[in-house]
Design an enzyme around this catalytic site. Structure first.
Site, PDB file in Angstrom:
ATOM      1  N   LYS A  39       0.857  -1.115  -0.151  1.00  0.00           N
ATOM      2  CA  LYS A  39       0.110   0.125   0.044  1.00  0.00           C
ATOM      3  C   LYS A  39       0.930   1.257  -0.118  1.00  0.00           C
ATOM      4  O   LYS A  39       0.467   2.275  -0.489  1.00  0.00           O
ATOM      5  CB  LYS A  39      -0.948  -0.028   1.011  1.00  0.00           C
ATOM      6  CG  LYS A  39      -2.053  -0.856   1.243  1.00  0.00           C
ATOM      7  CD  LYS A  39      -3.228  -0.974   2.318  1.00  0.00           C
ATOM      8  CE  LYS A  39      -4.080  -1.882   1.938  1.00  0.00           C
ATOM      9  NZ  LYS A  39      -5.039  -2.088   2.904  1.00  0.00           N
ATOM     10  N   ASP A  81      -9.701   3.082   2.790  1.00  0.00           N
ATOM     11  CA  ASP A  81      -9.608   2.177   4.062  1.00  0.00           C
ATOM     12  C   ASP A  81     -10.191   3.208   5.230  1.00  0.00           C
ATOM     13  O   ASP A  81     -10.595   2.646   6.223  1.00  0.00           O
ATOM     14  CB  ASP A  81      -8.215   1.695   4.353  1.00  0.00           C
ATOM     15  CG  ASP A  81      -7.829   0.452   3.687  1.00  0.00           C
ATOM     16  OD1 ASP A  81      -8.797  -0.298   3.292  1.00  0.00           O
ATOM     17  OD2 ASP A  81      -6.473   0.260   3.405  1.00  0.00           O
ATOM     18  N   GLY A 101       0.662  -1.803  15.144  1.00  0.00           N
ATOM     19  CA  GLY A 101       0.919  -1.710  13.477  1.00  0.00           C
ATOM     20  C   GLY A 101       1.195  -0.334  13.031  1.00  0.00           C
ATOM     21  O   GLY A 101       0.821   0.569  13.623  1.00  0.00           O
ATOM     22  N   ALA A 102       2.246  -0.446  12.055  1.00  0.00           N
ATOM     23  CA  ALA A 102       2.393   0.894  11.502  1.00  0.00           C
ATOM     24  C   ALA A 102       2.570   0.731  10.039  1.00  0.00           C
ATOM     25  O   ALA A 102       3.373   1.418   9.232  1.00  0.00           O
ATOM     26  CB  ALA A 102       3.794   1.325  11.885  1.00  0.00           C
ATOM     27  N   GLY A 103       1.959  -0.299   9.486  1.00  0.00           N
ATOM     28  CA  GLY A 103       1.940  -0.460   7.877  1.00  0.00           C
ATOM     29  C   GLY A 103       0.926   0.464   7.259  1.00  0.00           C
ATOM     30  O   GLY A 103       0.300   1.383   7.819  1.00  0.00           O
ATOM     31  N   ALA A 129      -2.280  -0.088   6.259  1.00  0.00           N
ATOM     32  CA  ALA A 129      -3.588  -0.194   7.143  1.00  0.00           C
ATOM     33  C   ALA A 129      -3.350   0.762   8.322  1.00  0.00           C
ATOM     34  O   ALA A 129      -4.605   1.693   8.709  1.00  0.00           O
ATOM     35  CB  ALA A 129      -3.936  -1.421   7.368  1.00  0.00           C
ATOM     36  N   LEU A 162      -8.542  -5.692  12.481  1.00  0.00           N
ATOM     37  CA  LEU A 162      -8.598  -5.403  10.910  1.00  0.00           C
ATOM     38  C   LEU A 162      -8.734  -6.653  10.215  1.00  0.00           C
ATOM     39  O   LEU A 162      -9.287  -6.863   9.051  1.00  0.00           O
ATOM     40  CB  LEU A 162      -7.642  -4.590  10.457  1.00  0.00           C
ATOM     41  CG  LEU A 162      -7.909  -3.164  10.526  1.00  0.00           C
ATOM     42  CD1 LEU A 162      -8.549  -2.297  11.693  1.00  0.00           C
ATOM     43  CD2 LEU A 162      -6.770  -2.219   9.975  1.00  0.00           C
ATOM     44  N   TYR A 187     -10.030 -10.180   9.135  1.00  0.00           N
ATOM     45  CA  TYR A 187     -11.418 -10.686   9.060  1.00  0.00           C
ATOM     46  C   TYR A 187     -11.452 -12.256   8.751  1.00  0.00           C
ATOM     47  O   TYR A 187     -12.533 -12.856   8.856  1.00  0.00           O
ATOM     48  CB  TYR A 187     -12.262  -9.856   8.000  1.00  0.00           C
ATOM     49  CG  TYR A 187     -11.544  -9.979   6.693  1.00  0.00           C
ATOM     50  CD1 TYR A 187     -11.960 -11.118   5.884  1.00  0.00           C
ATOM     51  CD2 TYR A 187     -10.677  -8.943   6.131  1.00  0.00           C
ATOM     52  CE1 TYR A 187     -11.375 -10.985   4.711  1.00  0.00           C
ATOM     53  CE2 TYR A 187     -10.245  -8.853   5.023  1.00  0.00           C
ATOM     54  CZ  TYR A 187     -10.646  -9.976   4.143  1.00  0.00           C
ATOM     55  OH  TYR A 187      -9.884  -9.998   3.053  1.00  0.00           O
TER      56      TYR A 187
END
Ligand code: NDP
Length: 298
Positions: free
Chosen positions: A66, A102, A127-129, A131, A222, A224
């Site tokens: 992303k 998103d 997280g730090a990507g 998303a 996040l 699913y």
């Protein structure tokens, strides 16, 4: 000519997007095919260049591309620029435009999670990507006053905080090292906890030991697939209110569909396909591997 839309990621096999989007195209009689392209980072630029072909409506971009796709498109929307991550590519004439749906998907999921309670003002994000960037941006623009980001590699969380320096000037946005004692101290001060790491795609892995989860938190994962990760099972057992990533997937997917087709997304059809996939498994869809995989014979 059958139009094409592709999901570009690595891996892509776990994704529900293919079935959900194909069901939407079919329901509206749109002659389009959704394809799964498993591409390593080395093959990303070529994959994006292919989208310039006349038959492509666009693409979804997923883990881990992303952020890397940002310099490969011709133009970014204001939101994608602010976030520094793209999850949808759509065509505008000959140009490839990078969007981020998103953020809207996460905001809708957050409203669903909070329900009738008061919207909290403090959050912990794991997280730090790509998303996580969308999540943090949604929280910054959603009136949160304190957001703490934990990531396995601290420098990436620090980069995220630096990236949002100006948009977060009115509030406190901090990166902290992923140590249990530090996490524990933050969790007792917060109301909202979001897992935006990819831990949990494997059913027994969890980002946080169960004993660290306080009661009465609002907890979103996040992930699913599986529908209830170990993380959400532990949170529910700690009497937290929980939500998985399916609602966000549906909402970001609906906006993606609208960008490619210019038509309102058939939300009920898309939700029915997600229900079906959850009950009976993913639709059979061929996965096309990229040159880097074909060369290595894997
Ligand atoms: P990225 O590859 O950009 O980032 C992955 C993140 O997970 C990084 O913070 C990484 O930490 C962390 N991570 C991965 N493995 C581990 C591990 N073993 N231990 C600790 N941390 C780990 O992915 P995205 O940000 O695009 O996606 C993250 C997740 O969110 C995925 O599961 C994806 O499916 C989901 N998602 C769901 C959406 C929905 O609609 N429901 C929408 C978007 C994403 P590090 O930087 O240290 O490597």
């Amino acid at each position: 000519m059958t139009n094409r839309v592709v999901l570009i990621g690595h891996p892509v096999a776990h994704s529900f997007s293919g079935g959900m989007q194909q069901a939407a195209f079919d329901a509206l009689g749109i002659d389009a095919r959704y394809e799964l392209w498993d591409r390593r980072p080395l093959d990303l630029a070529d994959a994006i260049a292919e989208l310039r072909g006349e038959d492509f409506l666009g693409a979804n971009i997923t883990v881990p591309h992303k952020e890397h796709v940002v310099p490969l498109v011709d133009k970014l929307t204001e939101e994608a620029t602010a976030i520094g991550a793209v999850n949808v590519v759509a065509r505008d004439g000959g140009k490839l435009i990078g969007h981020n749906t998103d953020v809207a998907g996460f905001k809708s999921a957050l409203d669903k999670l909070v329900g009738r309670q008061k919207m909290p003002r403090h959050a912990v994000v794991l997280g730090a990507g790509g998303a996580a960037r969308a999540v943090v941006y949604a929280l910054i623009t959603g009136g949160f006053q304190r957001v703490v980001v934990f990531n396995r590699h601290l420098h990436r969380a620090e980069g995220l905080v630096r990236h949002f320096g100006r948009s977060a000037a009115h509030m406190e946005l901090r990166a902290m090292p992923w140590h249990e004692s530090v996490l524990e101290a933050e969790l007792v001060k917060t109301k909202l906890l979001v897992n935006a790491t990819s831990i949990g795609l494997a059913p027994t892995e969890t980002p946080i030991p169960a004993e660290l989860l306080p009661p009465d938190l609002l907890v979103m994962d996040l992930v699913y697939n599986p529908p209830q990760s170990q993380f959400l099972k532990d949170a529910a057992a700690a009497r937290d209110t929980v939500l998985n990533g399916e609602h966000m997937l549906l909402q970001q997917g609906a906006r993606s569909f609208e960008l490619w087709t210019g038509k309102a997304a058939p939300l009920d059809v898309m939700q029915a396909e997600l229900d079906r996939a959850r009950e009976h498994g993913l639709r059979e869809m061929p996965i096309e591997m990229g040159p880097a995989d074909r060369a290595s014979g894997s």
